[in-house]
Scaffold this motif. Structure first.
Motif, PDB file in Angstrom:
ATOM      1  N   ALA A 394       0.831  -1.204   0.000  1.00  0.00           N
ATOM      2  CA  ALA A 394       0.000   0.000   0.000  1.00  0.00           C
ATOM      3  C   ALA A 394       0.867   1.256   0.000  1.00  0.00           C
ATOM      4  N   PHE A 395       1.968   1.226   0.761  1.00  0.00           N
ATOM      5  CA  PHE A 395       2.888   2.363   0.780  1.00  0.00           C
ATOM      6  C   PHE A 395       3.511   2.587  -0.595  1.00  0.00           C
ATOM      7  N   SER A 396       3.896   1.506  -1.277  1.00  0.00           N
ATOM      8  CA  SER A 396       4.515   1.646  -2.601  1.00  0.00           C
ATOM      9  C   SER A 396       3.542   2.259  -3.606  1.00  0.00           C
ATOM     10  N   VAL A 397       2.241   1.976  -3.451  1.00  0.00           N
ATOM     11  CA  VAL A 397       1.235   2.551  -4.353  1.00  0.00           C
ATOM     12  C   VAL A 397       0.955   4.006  -3.978  1.00  0.00           C
ATOM     13  N   SER A 398       0.945   4.306  -2.681  1.00  0.00           N
ATOM     14  CA  SER A 398       0.564   5.642  -2.219  1.00  0.00           C
ATOM     15  C   SER A 398       1.473   6.729  -2.767  1.00  0.00           C
ATOM     16  N   SER A 399       2.722   6.397  -3.099  1.00  0.00           N
ATOM     17  CA  SER A 399       3.655   7.421  -3.572  1.00  0.00           C
ATOM     18  C   SER A 399       3.226   8.023  -4.905  1.00  0.00           C
ATOM     19  N   TYR A 400       2.329   7.349  -5.640  1.00  0.00           N
ATOM     20  CA  TYR A 400       1.875   7.863  -6.934  1.00  0.00           C
ATOM     21  C   TYR A 400       0.655   8.768  -6.808  1.00  0.00           C
ATOM     22  N   SER A 401       0.017   8.793  -5.641  1.00  0.00           N
ATOM     23  CA  SER A 401      -1.236   9.542  -5.502  1.00  0.00           C
ATOM     24  C   SER A 401      -1.022  11.037  -5.672  1.00  0.00           C
ATOM     25  N   THR A 402       0.185  11.532  -5.385  1.00  0.00           N
ATOM     26  CA  THR A 402       0.431  12.965  -5.513  1.00  0.00           C
ATOM     27  C   THR A 402       0.642  13.387  -6.962  1.00  0.00           C
ATOM     28  N   THR A 403       0.755  12.433  -7.890  1.00  0.00           N
ATOM     29  CA  THR A 403       1.095  12.766  -9.281  1.00  0.00           C
ATOM     30  C   THR A 403      -0.109  12.946 -10.177  1.00  0.00           C
ATOM     31  N   VAL A 404      -1.314  12.632  -9.697  1.00  0.00           N
ATOM     32  CA  VAL A 404      -2.452  12.544 -10.608  1.00  0.00           C
ATOM     33  C   VAL A 404      -2.753  13.882 -11.290  1.00  0.00           C
ATOM     34  N   THR A 561      -6.988   1.801  -6.507  1.00  0.00           N
ATOM     35  CA  THR A 561      -6.459   2.696  -7.528  1.00  0.00           C
ATOM     36  C   THR A 561      -5.299   3.477  -6.936  1.00  0.00           C
ATOM     37  N   TRP A 562      -4.365   3.875  -7.810  1.00  0.00           N
ATOM     38  CA  TRP A 562      -3.175   4.547  -7.287  1.00  0.00           C
ATOM     39  C   TRP A 562      -3.430   5.989  -6.924  1.00  0.00           C
ATOM     40  N   ASP A 563      -4.616   6.514  -7.218  1.00  0.00           N
ATOM     41  CA  ASP A 563      -4.897   7.905  -6.871  1.00  0.00           C
ATOM     42  C   ASP A 563      -5.940   8.047  -5.768  1.00  0.00           C
ATOM     43  N   GLU A 564      -6.418   6.905  -5.185  1.00  0.00           N
ATOM     44  CA  GLU A 564      -7.509   7.035  -4.209  1.00  0.00           C
ATOM     45  C   GLU A 564      -7.321   6.153  -2.986  1.00  0.00           C
ATOM     46  N   LYS A 565      -7.286   4.836  -3.156  1.00  0.00           N
ATOM     47  CA  LYS A 565      -7.179   3.963  -1.985  1.00  0.00           C
ATOM     48  C   LYS A 565      -6.752   2.571  -2.417  1.00  0.00           C
ATOM     49  N   MET A 566      -6.290   1.788  -1.426  1.00  0.00           N
ATOM     50  CA  MET A 566      -5.973   0.377  -1.627  1.00  0.00           C
ATOM     51  C   MET A 566      -6.632  -0.427  -0.518  1.00  0.00           C
ATOM     52  N   GLU A 567      -7.161  -1.606  -0.892  1.00  0.00           N
ATOM     53  CA  GLU A 567      -7.801  -2.502   0.062  1.00  0.00           C
ATOM     54  C   GLU A 567      -7.105  -3.856   0.033  1.00  0.00           C
ATOM     55  N   GLY A 568      -7.182  -4.569   1.153  1.00  0.00           N
ATOM     56  CA  GLY A 568      -6.621  -5.907   1.235  1.00  0.00           C
ATOM     57  C   GLY A 568      -7.649  -6.873   1.786  1.00  0.00           C
ATOM     58  N   ALA A 569      -7.741  -8.048   1.199  1.00  0.00           N
ATOM     59  CA  ALA A 569      -8.693  -9.075   1.640  1.00  0.00           C
ATOM     60  C   ALA A 569      -7.940 -10.382   1.856  1.00  0.00           C
ATOM     61  N   LYS A 570      -8.135 -10.984   3.018  1.00  0.00           N
ATOM     62  CA  LYS A 570      -7.470 -12.241   3.340  1.00  0.00           C
ATOM     63  C   LYS A 570      -8.132 -13.388   2.595  1.00  0.00           C
ATOM     64  N   ARG A 599      -5.878   5.301   2.223  1.00  0.00           N
ATOM     65  CA  ARG A 599      -6.790   6.192   1.514  1.00  0.00           C
ATOM     66  C   ARG A 599      -6.117   7.558   1.369  1.00  0.00           C
ATOM     67  N   LYS A 600      -6.254   8.154   0.210  1.00  0.00           N
ATOM     68  CA  LYS A 600      -5.598   9.422  -0.075  1.00  0.00           C
ATOM     69  C   LYS A 600      -6.187  10.549   0.760  1.00  0.00           C
ATOM     70  N   TYR A 601      -5.307  11.442   1.245  1.00  0.00           N
ATOM     71  CA  TYR A 601      -5.764  12.638   1.939  1.00  0.00           C
ATOM     72  C   TYR A 601      -6.375  13.603   0.929  1.00  0.00           C
ATOM     73  N   PRO A 602      -7.406  14.349   1.330  1.00  0.00           N
ATOM     74  CA  PRO A 602      -7.956  15.353   0.401  1.00  0.00           C
ATOM     75  C   PRO A 602      -6.953  16.478   0.173  1.00  0.00           C
ATOM     76  N   LEU A 603      -7.004  17.062  -1.019  1.00  0.00           N
ATOM     77  CA  LEU A 603      -6.111  18.174  -1.340  1.00  0.00           C
ATOM     78  C   LEU A 603      -6.529  19.425  -0.577  1.00  0.00           C
ATOM     79  N   PRO A 604      -5.583  20.312  -0.286  1.00  0.00           N
ATOM     80  CA  PRO A 604      -5.934  21.562   0.404  1.00  0.00           C
ATOM     81  C   PRO A 604      -6.853  22.424  -0.452  1.00  0.00           C
TER      82      PRO A 604
END
Length: 724
Positions: A394-404, A561-570, A599-604
């Protein structure tokens, strides 16, 4: 009073379930998967009028429906001899029959019911012509127009291919002429003709791209109305199902009230409390089928909430940092006039004015990978390596959320430029980046957290301008190590693509695959970033993944999605499914309900006028005392740009780049002199990083050698180069 109400609701739509006991219903016992603790539970199912409903017992048919699926939008998938899966996008039922014959009887009945439901839905759509956005003749005319445009576009594409073919032949001939021994004046004329031929090919390609965008726009408007109509139909079906559920609960409550001897008259029975109870029970039934199931999953969510609460409890009060930067000025510049002569070149070698930049350096952009560092804090407390892997993924995906929305280019760092981010008091970590190489441009990054993890990476950016789009390919590995347990993770970034460089609005896509490896346990996570396609039914910016242990057994499914959130299911069970269109055998996974990992933080507020910076990005260029004189915050051209003085920033940018070139020429001259004298000339060495062989990947990489924070404490910067 109850019976007329039921009759009214039942006649509201042909898709509503019939009254209990209807002769047309297909009924029987099936086993339904509830949760990992209880497994399959016996339930009574009723199939009628395109709906499959189920109850705990036959007696419950009179008052409590546990769930309903509309077969018109459902998907039926057979797993093995006795089990099958039914899903409609909103909910999924894993069902098991007592025998293969019984399972086939149900599947056949469901398929027939689905066909009838779809046919009935289509008939309704045909009868209500006023709901269609366009008439049949208008739709036919629209499709004909689109087809004509597409044919014309094919003709243009063919012409473009011929132009490219003959243009290439012309350029080869001109190149051969240039190689001949001709008078200087003739050679210059041939060279000029060659350049004009190149521009002609580029212009024709741009024309084709513009025509293709026009056809795509026409198709978009056609399909937009069709999607809106489909959405309204689905909303209507959901509303009809909700009304039916409410009517059944209302009837049940009335019958129960009649049987109670001491209750007041009917018109005073439905107090606000009773009505609230009905609505609450209805909402609960719609969100999750059964009370005992939701209790178990709620406990899982409460556990996750307690983890988040404990993580936030360790954070000290944040220092007040800035939340605004000056609004971006409205400067216009013709990108095509700059880029037309740069096709095929490295992005770092293209002289770009600050008009196409954002007021951050690449070192600061690299530091933005830590926006969601709290995921690593959570991962550090995980006992299970595969669960820890989920947070790392999830951390590896989150780094792309700022690029959208970030289509502007960061400043290329000068050789020796650094950037520090000291957030020990607030978040427990501190970070240091240094530009360690200029050609190829490379940056080294080291982060240490007192919450149990260390991250380091070396990133080299390889980029090519392709005419219509720009490809950015980060090279180099990212390392993450946890103190507790010693798990060591390694992964690499995917390719970023900036589209519509010449025509249209710029937009960014991420595509490719990430493989995360835990070198201690050999666990792996495969993440796939699906490239955007207009014709795909998948959601945009989709990311999917599987976490597997050392034996290759899948433990978790990741999606988002790389711009919104990631979920995990066992994963609780897996089985072999059918064969895909590529001829590969599919694996069907049965999982617990997914949990949100990130989950992505909302933009200011006003982010669109502040380069779409996140809350963290707004603070990165904030001036701080005590930083190294090579820190990006002190870079004058970048500071001028942030303050809206773009003309002055462009002048300062040229001065800094010329100063860097002069230093490089001096170093090259010293190396040449040493070579002539038979001496060795030491190559450029970074100040805070050194090149070593990584013991895990066996690759050569720049590793932090220490000393920066000690020098900062003493304010001893005498060994830092003068780059600004």
């Amino acid at each position: 009073m109850a019976e007329p109400a039921r009759a009214a609701c039942s006649s509201a739509s042909p898709l509503l379930p019939p009254p209990p006991g209807s002769d047309t219903a297909h009924k029987g016992w099936l086993y339904k998967w509830t949760n990992y603790l209880k497994g399959y539970q016996r339930r009574w199912f009723v199939l009628s009028n395109g709906l499959l409903s189920y109850y705990r017992t036959q007696a419950e048919m009179a008052h409590t429906c546990r769930g309903t699926i509309n077969l018109a939008t459902a998907h039926i998938d057979v797993e093995d001899s006795c089990t099958f899966v039914l899903s409609d996008g909103g909910r999924t039922y894993h069902l098991k029959a007592s025998s293969e014959v019984e399972r086939q009887r149900w599947v056949t009945a469901l398929e027939l019911a689905k066909s009838r439901a779809i046919r009935m839905l289509n008939d309704q759509s045909d009868d209500s012509g006023d709901e269609e956005p366009t008439s049949q003749s208008e739709k036919s005319e629209l499709h004909s127009t689109l087809k004509t445009l597409a044919n014309k576009l094919d003709d243009l594409t063919t012409c473009n291919d011929l132009i490219a073919k003959h243009g290439a032949a012309l350029q080869r001939s001109l190149s051969e002429l240039e190689s001949l021994k001709l008078p200087a004046e003739s050679g210059e004329k041939i060279k000029a003709v060659n350049e004009r031929a190149t521009l002609f090919r580029i212009t024709s390609n741009a024309m084709i791209n513009a025509c293709r965008d026009f056809v795509d726009l026409a198709e978009t408007h056609s399909r937009k109305w069709q999607r809106a109509l489909q959405y309204e139909r689905e909303q209507r079906i959901r509303l009809e199902e909700t009304i039916e559920q409410l009517a059944k609960q209302h009837n049940s409550l009335e019958r129960a009230c009649r049987g109670a001897p001491s209750l007041p008259p009917l018109n005073t029975r439905l107090t606000s409390v009773a009505r609230g109870d009905v609505i609450a029970r209805l909402a609960k039934a719609d969100a999750s089928d059964e009370d005992d199931e939701t209790e178990y999953f709620d406990a899982m969510e409460n556990h996750q909430a307690s983890c988040n609460e404990s993580a936030s409890g360790e954070v000290l009060p944040k220092r007040k940092r800035r939340t605004l930067i000056p609004d971006k000025p409205s400067y216009s510049l013709n990108l095509w006039s700059i880029m037309k002569n740069c096709i095929g070149k490295e992005l770092s070698k293209i002289p770009m004015p600050v008009n196409f930049n954002e007021p951050l350096s690449m070192l600061q952009r690299l530091t933005e990978d830590l926006e969601y560092h709290s995921l690593l804090d959570l991962a550090a407390r995980c006992d299970s390596p595969v669960e820890q892997m989920c947070y790392v993924a999830a951390f590896s995906v989150s780094s792309y959320s700022t690029t959208v929305h970030r289509t502007a280019k960061p400043f290329n760092p000068l050789l020796g430029e650094t950037f520090e981010l000291d957030r020990v008091e607030e978040s427990g970590f501190r970070s240091l980046c240094e530009q360690v190489s200029h050609h190829p441009p490379a940056a080294a990054h080291h982060v240490c957290s007192n919450r149990g993890w260390t991250l380091w990476q070396e990133i080299t950016i390889a980029s090519k301008f392709r005419g219509k789009y720009l490809s950015i390919m980060p090279l180099g590995a990212i390392h993450l190590q946890f103190q507790s347990g010693g798990n060591h993770y390694v992964w690499r970034k995917v390719t970023s693509t900036v589209h519509n460089i010449i025509v249209g609005k710029l937009w960014i896509d991420q595509s490719g695959e990430i493989e995360i490896i835990n070198y201690k346990t050999k666990d792996r996570c495969q993440l796939k970033f699906s490239p955007y396609s207009y014709f795909s039914r998948d959601i945009a910016r989709k990311v999917t993944g599987v976490v597997s242990d050392a034996e290759g057994k899948a433990n978790y499914i990741l999606s988002g999605t790389w711009d919104e959130k990631m979920e995990g299911a066992k994963i609780v069970q897996s089985s072999r499914g059918g064969t895909s269109c590529e001829g590969k055998q599919k694996t069907v996974y049965q999982t617990l309900p997914p949990r949100v990992l990130w989950r992505k933080y909302p933009l200011p507020e006003n982010a669109d006028n502040m380069y779409y910076f996140s809350e963290l990005a707004l603070t990165l260029n904030e001036l701080e005392s005590g930083v190294a004189p090579t820190d990006s915050r002190l870079r004058p051209d970048q500071r001028l740009m942030e303050n809206g003085k773009w003309d002055e920033a462009n002048v300062e940018k040229q001065r800094l780049e010329e100063k860097q070139r002069a230093v490089r020429r001096l170093r090259e001259a010293q190396a040449a002199e040493a070579s002539e004298e038979g001496r060795e000339c030491e190559a450029y060495q970074p100040r805070w990083f050194e090149k070593k062989q990584d013991p895990v990947t066996k690759e050569m990489a720049y590793i932090y050698k220490g000393g920066y924070w000690e020098c900062k404490d003493k304010q001893d910067w005498k060994l830092c180069p003068d780059i600004f």
